[in-house]
Design an enzyme around this catalytic site. Sequence first.
Site, mmCIF file in Angstrom:
data_model
loop_
_atom_site.group_PDB
_atom_site.id
_atom_site.type_symbol
_atom_site.label_atom_id
_atom_site.label_comp_id
_atom_site.label_asym_id
_atom_site.label_seq_id
_atom_site.Cartn_x
_atom_site.Cartn_y
_atom_site.Cartn_z
ATOM 1 N N HIS A 268 0.851 -1.192 0.000
ATOM 2 C CA HIS A 268 0.000 0.000 0.000
ATOM 3 C C HIS A 268 0.885 1.239 0.000
ATOM 4 O O HIS A 268 1.941 1.263 0.626
ATOM 5 C CB HIS A 268 -0.899 0.001 1.248
ATOM 6 C CG HIS A 268 -1.581 1.321 1.504
ATOM 7 N ND1 HIS A 268 -1.153 2.192 2.490
ATOM 8 C CD2 HIS A 268 -2.638 1.910 0.904
ATOM 9 C CE1 HIS A 268 -1.938 3.259 2.488
ATOM 10 N NE2 HIS A 268 -2.838 3.115 1.537
ATOM 11 N N SER A 269 0.480 2.270 -0.732
ATOM 12 C CA SER A 269 1.171 3.555 -0.764
ATOM 13 C C SER A 269 2.619 3.356 -1.209
ATOM 14 O O SER A 269 2.871 2.773 -2.259
ATOM 15 C CB SER A 269 1.077 4.219 0.619
ATOM 16 O OG SER A 269 1.495 5.561 0.568
ATOM 17 N N MET A 270 3.588 3.825 -0.427
ATOM 18 C CA MET A 270 4.982 3.661 -0.812
ATOM 19 C C MET A 270 5.358 2.187 -0.924
ATOM 20 O O MET A 270 6.169 1.802 -1.778
ATOM 21 C CB MET A 270 5.895 4.351 0.206
ATOM 22 C CG MET A 270 7.368 4.284 -0.147
ATOM 23 S SD MET A 270 8.415 5.198 0.997
ATOM 24 C CE MET A 270 8.240 4.220 2.484
#
Length: 415
Positions: A268-270
């Site tokens: 998720h995300s980075m």
Amino acid sequence: MLPTALSALLITLLELFSGKRFDEDGFHESSPRLRFDLRHEHAVSDTGNVVFSDVRPVGGYAFTGTLHELGTRYTSSFRPPSFEEHSEARIRSIRHAQSTKLPWYEDTILGPAVESRETLLELAKMTNNAYVTPNDTAWYRLGNRWVSHYPFGWEPDADGFRGYVFATPDNSTVVLSIKGTSANVFGGGGPTAKKDKFNDNLLFSCCCARVGWTWTPVCGCYRGGWKCDQLCLEQALIDESLFYPIGTNLYGNLTYMYPNSNIWIIGHSMGGALASLLGITFGAPVVTFESPGERLAAQRLHLPSPPSTQHVTHVYHTADPIAMGTCNGVLSSCALAGFAMETKCHLGESIVYDTVTNLSWSVDIRNHGIVTVIENVLGKPWTACDEVGREVPIPKREVDCVECYSWEFGDFPPS
């Protein structure tokens, strides 16, 4: 109608007795459903070493409990001849601006069924769990026979990458889950927040996180106005960010532990952006959630580009300004929190949920969290898809995507 009916009957019988399915591309092996158990925690020590720790079952139980059950599909993937040749091609591009045509090998691999809402939901839960420990109330529990032993990276003062490894009972398939950015827009964010912010600002900004004159850049490549030294920027990304080298080290350790396993990568995300870069490097199936655009980072890291990246799937919604690439500008919520999240273009294919139109959501950085995706996007049927007989939006490539268009990148030596 008779020939059509006979053809349908013949196909059904062939599928029944051969164990294969037939579509417009020909015969394919039936895609099995897989069950995954939590096996390991992974983290990075203060010295930069990747560390794994087993997650042991309670009371001596074998790893037969069903934690996550996922649908699968067969997909094409392109792998380099070896990681060593991939690295040599990348170094040649960095040092001598010479591109090397790698002999990519196409392979048909078993990956997650990304057009199944149930499968995406389970992967999102596994991704969420990379942020927390199994005894945390935020952990999505599908079984209760497991305890944890915490390695480096999970200690209270640790600040490195971390996450979990899930595996099928027979070790045929392994899922590597990578934690994303631990940050709270209004402060806090946990022990990894400082290092997460540095990597975010180096990887996902246009030029060293130079958002305004009051900002302190994370690298020295800004040359005034809207000019940025390209060579300096690439070198800073290669030298100062542990993001990609730690990821390749992590993947290498996992292949040593599971040499005969099919490896999937999620995040998720980075963590999703790192998962995508690793998937492009090693040809592993990838599913990300709310990832910032990672195409620019792949270019700046000089990653050799495979003929196709269709084995990489991004899942995000339109009310998340980070995934949409709209959380930029001096007065944006990202900038106010000290983040320069300016990229928007994704590699592979994207499954985009239009929550702004269909759910009347406002674009808000608080919609970036993985729990929002689990509970409010994937956790219930998507009406717009149900109406056309689908479970999720159609995966599409992001064509004609442009980012950082205000900047001029080139050879601008420091004055």
